[in-house]
Write a protein that holds these residues in place. Structure first.
Motif: not given
Length: 154
Positions: A135-154
């Motif tokens: 679930p934790k990685l899944n949440t992160l992957l959802h964020c990375m899929a929506k945001n070209p700048n993945t730094q906002v996901c961490s």
């Protein structure tokens, strides 16, 4: 009229007295399972072999509420987008950590920990892991899929 008031007040007093007598304080139990995970609950663990300690509620504070966890599996397109976005931002992530160190915002140990975490993330954020993510990685992957700048996901 006075008799009714006295009767009503006596009933209210008795009701409050009963509630005060029967009101049990809340109990919170803490224990560590066989995998080393710490649990908190209002009920002790079902496994009687696990020792739980009762916590002092006067010293317990909720500091940060966890973000809701997305459990929906990503589509193939979203998985690909998440991996591509992370890979294209990897060098930016690394530069950001290096900048934190050079500005004195983190020490050498924190720099090493963040760099190690980034390297571990690089091995985890893959198409192979996308559909079987916890679930934790899944949440992160959802964020990375929506945001070209993945730094906002961490």
């Amino acid at each position: 009229m006075t008799t009714r008031w006295l009767t009503a007040s006596r009933i209210l007093f008795l009701l409050m007295l009963c509630l005060a007598v029967f009101e049990a304080p809340a109990k919170i139990y803490k224990w560590v399972d066989k995998e080393g995970n710490t649990h908190y609950s209002d009920k002790p663990p079902k496994d009687k072999h696990i020792k739980a300690s009762q916590q002092d509620l006067n010293n317990m504070n909720v500091i940060k509420m966890p973000r809701p966890v997305k459990t929906q599996v990503l589509s193939n397109n979203d998985c690909q987008r998440a991996v591509d976005n992370f890979n294209s931002n990897y060098s930016n992530h690394k530069r950001s950590i290096e900048k934190e160190l050079s500005q004195g915002n983190i020490n050498d140990m924190q720099f090493a920990e963040k760099l190690t975490a980034l390297e571990e993330l690089k091995t985890i954020v893959t198409l192979e892991n996308c559909h079987k993510a916890d679930p934790k990685l899944n949440t992160l992957l959802h964020c990375m899929a929506k945001n070209p700048n993945t730094q906002v996901c961490s």
